[in-house]
Design a protein around this motif. Structure first.
Motif, PDB file in Angstrom:
ATOM      1  N   CYS A 125      11.741   3.990 -11.407  1.00  0.00           N
ATOM      2  CA  CYS A 125      10.646   4.294 -12.298  1.00  0.00           C
ATOM      3  C   CYS A 125       9.439   5.087 -11.849  1.00  0.00           C
ATOM      4  CB  CYS A 125      10.440   3.102 -13.257  1.00  0.00           C
ATOM      5  SG  CYS A 125      11.616   2.360 -14.161  1.00  0.00           S
ATOM      6  N   ARG A 126       8.929   5.429 -12.886  1.00  0.00           N
ATOM      7  CA  ARG A 126       7.465   5.955 -12.611  1.00  0.00           C
ATOM      8  C   ARG A 126       6.446   4.884 -13.196  1.00  0.00           C
ATOM      9  NH1 ARG A 126       7.489  11.137 -16.244  1.00  0.00           N
ATOM     10  NH2 ARG A 126       8.336   9.638 -17.297  1.00  0.00           N
ATOM     11  N   ILE A 127       5.659   4.560 -12.236  1.00  0.00           N
ATOM     12  CA  ILE A 127       4.946   3.410 -12.765  1.00  0.00           C
ATOM     13  C   ILE A 127       3.428   3.781 -12.819  1.00  0.00           C
ATOM     14  CG2 ILE A 127       4.281   0.867 -12.150  1.00  0.00           C
ATOM     15  CD1 ILE A 127       6.761   0.608 -10.352  1.00  0.00           C
ATOM     16  N   ALA A 128       2.806   3.775 -13.968  1.00  0.00           N
ATOM     17  CA  ALA A 128       1.495   4.058 -14.044  1.00  0.00           C
ATOM     18  C   ALA A 128       0.613   2.835 -13.776  1.00  0.00           C
ATOM     19  CB  ALA A 128       1.184   4.792 -15.255  1.00  0.00           C
ATOM     20  N   THR A 129      -0.538   2.830 -12.839  1.00  0.00           N
ATOM     21  CA  THR A 129      -1.283   1.823 -12.569  1.00  0.00           C
ATOM     22  C   THR A 129      -2.584   2.213 -12.059  1.00  0.00           C
ATOM     23  OG1 THR A 129      -1.337  -0.327 -11.450  1.00  0.00           O
ATOM     24  CG2 THR A 129      -0.401   1.597 -10.097  1.00  0.00           C
ATOM     25  N   SER A 130      -3.740   1.338 -12.131  1.00  0.00           N
ATOM     26  CA  SER A 130      -5.116   1.503 -11.426  1.00  0.00           C
ATOM     27  C   SER A 130      -5.077   0.855 -10.034  1.00  0.00           C
ATOM     28  CB  SER A 130      -6.064   1.150 -12.212  1.00  0.00           C
ATOM     29  OG  SER A 130      -5.989   1.587 -13.728  1.00  0.00           O
ATOM     30  N   TYR A 131      -3.924   0.141  -9.773  1.00  0.00           N
ATOM     31  CA  TYR A 131      -3.951  -0.602  -8.491  1.00  0.00           C
ATOM     32  C   TYR A 131      -2.612  -0.218  -7.614  1.00  0.00           C
ATOM     33  CZ  TYR A 131      -7.115  -3.333 -11.333  1.00  0.00           C
ATOM     34  OH  TYR A 131      -8.433  -3.609 -11.534  1.00  0.00           O
ATOM     35  N   PRO A 132      -2.541   0.980  -7.197  1.00  0.00           N
ATOM     36  CA  PRO A 132      -1.525   1.621  -6.446  1.00  0.00           C
ATOM     37  C   PRO A 132      -1.125   0.644  -5.333  1.00  0.00           C
ATOM     38  CG  PRO A 132      -3.360   2.900  -6.177  1.00  0.00           C
ATOM     39  CD  PRO A 132      -3.712   1.823  -7.350  1.00  0.00           C
ATOM     40  N   TYR A 133      -2.128   0.317  -4.496  1.00  0.00           N
ATOM     41  CA  TYR A 133      -2.008  -0.535  -3.243  1.00  0.00           C
ATOM     42  C   TYR A 133      -1.380  -1.713  -3.600  1.00  0.00           C
ATOM     43  CZ  TYR A 133      -4.553   2.983  -0.754  1.00  0.00           C
ATOM     44  OH  TYR A 133      -4.944   4.284   0.002  1.00  0.00           O
ATOM     45  N   LEU A 134      -1.618  -2.499  -4.448  1.00  0.00           N
ATOM     46  CA  LEU A 134      -1.055  -3.962  -4.857  1.00  0.00           C
ATOM     47  C   LEU A 134       0.004  -3.523  -5.126  1.00  0.00           C
ATOM     48  CD1 LEU A 134      -3.858  -5.784  -6.687  1.00  0.00           C
ATOM     49  CD2 LEU A 134      -2.707  -6.493  -4.490  1.00  0.00           C
ATOM     50  N   VAL A 135       0.688  -2.468  -6.134  1.00  0.00           N
ATOM     51  CA  VAL A 135       1.679  -2.439  -6.649  1.00  0.00           C
ATOM     52  C   VAL A 135       2.919  -1.904  -5.620  1.00  0.00           C
ATOM     53  CG1 VAL A 135       3.249  -0.846  -8.173  1.00  0.00           C
ATOM     54  CG2 VAL A 135       1.161  -1.679  -8.924  1.00  0.00           C
ATOM     55  N   LYS A 136       2.227  -1.059  -4.782  1.00  0.00           N
ATOM     56  CA  LYS A 136       3.159  -0.520  -3.513  1.00  0.00           C
ATOM     57  C   LYS A 136       3.533  -1.769  -2.795  1.00  0.00           C
ATOM     58  CE  LYS A 136       4.640   2.261  -0.374  1.00  0.00           C
ATOM     59  NZ  LYS A 136       5.066   3.148   0.145  1.00  0.00           N
ATOM     60  N   LYS A 137       2.608  -2.754  -2.601  1.00  0.00           N
ATOM     61  CA  LYS A 137       2.856  -4.071  -1.552  1.00  0.00           C
ATOM     62  C   LYS A 137       3.847  -4.845  -2.396  1.00  0.00           C
ATOM     63  CE  LYS A 137       0.268  -7.507   0.640  1.00  0.00           C
ATOM     64  NZ  LYS A 137       0.497  -8.945  -0.078  1.00  0.00           N
ATOM     65  N   PHE A 138       3.768  -5.029  -3.572  1.00  0.00           N
ATOM     66  CA  PHE A 138       4.874  -5.774  -4.257  1.00  0.00           C
ATOM     67  C   PHE A 138       6.052  -5.158  -4.199  1.00  0.00           C
ATOM     68  CE2 PHE A 138       7.240  -6.886  -7.931  1.00  0.00           C
ATOM     69  CZ  PHE A 138       7.163  -8.178  -8.007  1.00  0.00           C
ATOM     70  N   LEU A 139       5.973  -3.791  -4.267  1.00  0.00           N
ATOM     71  CA  LEU A 139       7.306  -3.093  -4.359  1.00  0.00           C
ATOM     72  C   LEU A 139       8.241  -3.257  -3.024  1.00  0.00           C
ATOM     73  CD1 LEU A 139       6.519   0.322  -6.154  1.00  0.00           C
ATOM     74  CD2 LEU A 139       7.942  -1.767  -7.233  1.00  0.00           C
ATOM     75  N   VAL A 140       7.420  -3.095  -1.929  1.00  0.00           N
ATOM     76  CA  VAL A 140       8.007  -3.167  -0.654  1.00  0.00           C
ATOM     77  C   VAL A 140       8.356  -4.719  -0.281  1.00  0.00           C
ATOM     78  CG1 VAL A 140       7.389  -3.160   1.930  1.00  0.00           C
ATOM     79  CG2 VAL A 140       6.489  -1.337   0.336  1.00  0.00           C
ATOM     80  N   GLU A 141       7.524  -5.583  -0.440  1.00  0.00           N
ATOM     81  CA  GLU A 141       7.778  -6.963  -0.383  1.00  0.00           C
ATOM     82  C   GLU A 141       9.015  -7.344  -1.277  1.00  0.00           C
ATOM     83  OE1 GLU A 141       3.619  -8.646   0.537  1.00  0.00           O
ATOM     84  OE2 GLU A 141       4.487  -9.289  -1.651  1.00  0.00           O
ATOM     85  N   ASN A 142       9.752  -6.871  -2.256  1.00  0.00           N
ATOM     86  CA  ASN A 142      10.680  -6.900  -2.972  1.00  0.00           C
ATOM     87  C   ASN A 142      11.768  -6.004  -2.944  1.00  0.00           C
ATOM     88  OD1 ASN A 142       9.951  -9.477  -5.039  1.00  0.00           O
ATOM     89  ND2 ASN A 142       8.032  -8.358  -4.662  1.00  0.00           N
ATOM     90  N   ASP A 143      11.715  -5.224  -1.878  1.00  0.00           N
ATOM     91  CA  ASP A 143      12.573  -4.148  -1.604  1.00  0.00           C
ATOM     92  C   ASP A 143      13.188  -3.283  -2.754  1.00  0.00           C
ATOM     93  OD1 ASP A 143      14.293  -3.463   0.453  1.00  0.00           O
ATOM     94  OD2 ASP A 143      15.715  -4.828   0.159  1.00  0.00           O
ATOM     95  N   LEU A 144      11.980  -2.766  -3.693  1.00  0.00           N
ATOM     96  CA  LEU A 144      12.218  -2.062  -4.614  1.00  0.00           C
ATOM     97  C   LEU A 144      11.743  -0.711  -4.469  1.00  0.00           C
ATOM     98  CD1 LEU A 144      10.840  -4.623  -7.318  1.00  0.00           C
ATOM     99  CD2 LEU A 144      13.314  -3.867  -6.969  1.00  0.00           C
ATOM    100  N   TYR A 145      12.088   0.291  -5.059  1.00  0.00           N
ATOM    101  CA  TYR A 145      11.434   1.783  -4.836  1.00  0.00           C
ATOM    102  C   TYR A 145      11.037   2.242  -6.304  1.00  0.00           C
ATOM    103  CZ  TYR A 145      10.531   6.459  -4.065  1.00  0.00           C
ATOM    104  OH  TYR A 145       9.862   7.725  -4.171  1.00  0.00           O
ATOM    105  N   ALA A 146       9.739   2.686  -6.341  1.00  0.00           N
ATOM    106  CA  ALA A 146       9.367   3.386  -7.445  1.00  0.00           C
ATOM    107  C   ALA A 146       8.284   4.520  -7.006  1.00  0.00           C
ATOM    108  CB  ALA A 146       9.110   2.410  -8.724  1.00  0.00           C
ATOM    109  N   ASN A 147       8.142   5.479  -8.118  1.00  0.00           N
ATOM    110  CA  ASN A 147       7.132   6.452  -8.071  1.00  0.00           C
ATOM    111  C   ASN A 147       5.804   5.632  -8.695  1.00  0.00           C
ATOM    112  OD1 ASN A 147       8.413   8.646  -6.802  1.00  0.00           O
ATOM    113  ND2 ASN A 147       9.523   8.733  -8.585  1.00  0.00           N
TER     114      ASN A 147
END
Ligand code: PRT
Ligand code: ZN
Length: 224
Positions: A125-147
């Motif tokens: 998915c394309r995920i809009a956020t003002s918190y790109p670092y927290l979102v990226k960390k969450f995605l990596v920790e959960n083995d997910l990939y998104a833009n």
């Protein structure tokens, strides 16, 4: 900045301003005007600087200010950003106290017609956020990939504008999501305002801090 005083950075305008001032200034001393950027009161061991909340972690990390008040969400986001910077040498930050106001959560939300089953639905998915670092960390920790699409505000409108499929933003009552035909599906962080400090205060400033916290009737446990 004077060695005999602590400098505290708080939000100039916005959700945390009133409560932060109430915490720092005893009754009757809260005389901030809208234009004020600096408050120097000879009767207090602190000077106050009013800035945008996003700048506060850096001001403390660079030792321009000794203490700051921000939402935990902002501190965590900026900490990850600092840690990932190869050019910036910044000092450690320590939380003194969770303040019990500014409570909110950082959550993924999807359009009403989005087919969400579980976190795997977020893949690609394309995920809009003002918190790109927290979102990226969450995605990596959960083995997910998104833009990740960074937006500094009005994140809820991104799916309607088709610049993102889903969002990750702060939620309290959920009414902003509802107004934008979005539904909260997964929360990645619970947050509240925190008082935090530079980990490298001088002995003198540490003494002033301890005395001041006692005066405020606060213990002030440090935890990173
Ligand atoms: O100008 P500056 O950069 O200093 O302020 P800002 O606009 O970045 O921040 P501000 O004042 O909106 O929020 C400051 C801090 O308050 C945040 O970092 C959070 O820690 C905390 N906080 C508490 C909130 C909310 N509640 C909140 N409801 N921050 C934002 N919201 C917004 C959210 O972004 C969404 O648009 O409110 C909407 C959701 O609210 P509900 O009730 O409709 O779900
Ligand atoms: Zn901000």
């Amino acid at each position: 900045m004077a060695e005999s005083k602590l400098t505290v950075a708080i939000q100039k305008n916005g959700r945390l301003n009133d409560e932060s001032l109430r915490l720092l200034l005893p009754d009757g001393l809260a005389t901030k005007t809208d234009q004020q950027l600096y408050c120097n009161n000879p009767d207090l061991p602190i000077d106050i600087i009013f800035v945008r909340d996003d700048d506060i972690p850096l001001l403390v990390a660079e030792e321009v200010c000794d203490l700051g008040i921000v939402g935990h969400n902002v501190l965590l986001e900026r900490k990850i950003e600092f840690e990932s910077s190869v050019t910036r040498r910044i000092k450690k930050l320590e939380i003194i106290e969770y303040l019990g106001f500014g409570n909110c959560r950082l959550s993924f939300a999807v359009p009403e017609d989005f087919s969400y089953t579980n976190l795997i639905s977020l893949n690609d998915c394309r995920i809009a956020t003002s918190y790109p670092y927290l979102v990226k960390k969450f995605l990596v920790e959960n083995d997910l990939y998104a833009n990740i699409i960074y937006l500094s505000g009005s994140v809820e409108i991104a799916p309607r504008l088709n610049i993102a499929d889903i969002i990750c933003d702060l939620v309290v009552t959920g009414s902003t999501l509802q107004q934008n035909n979005l539904r909260e599906v997964y929360s990645i962080l619970s947050s509240e305002a925190i008082l935090f400090r530079s980990a490298t205060l001088s002995v003198k400033k540490q003494e002033i801090l301890n005395l001041w916290l006692q005066q405020l009737g606060r213990e002030g446990e440090s935890n990173a």
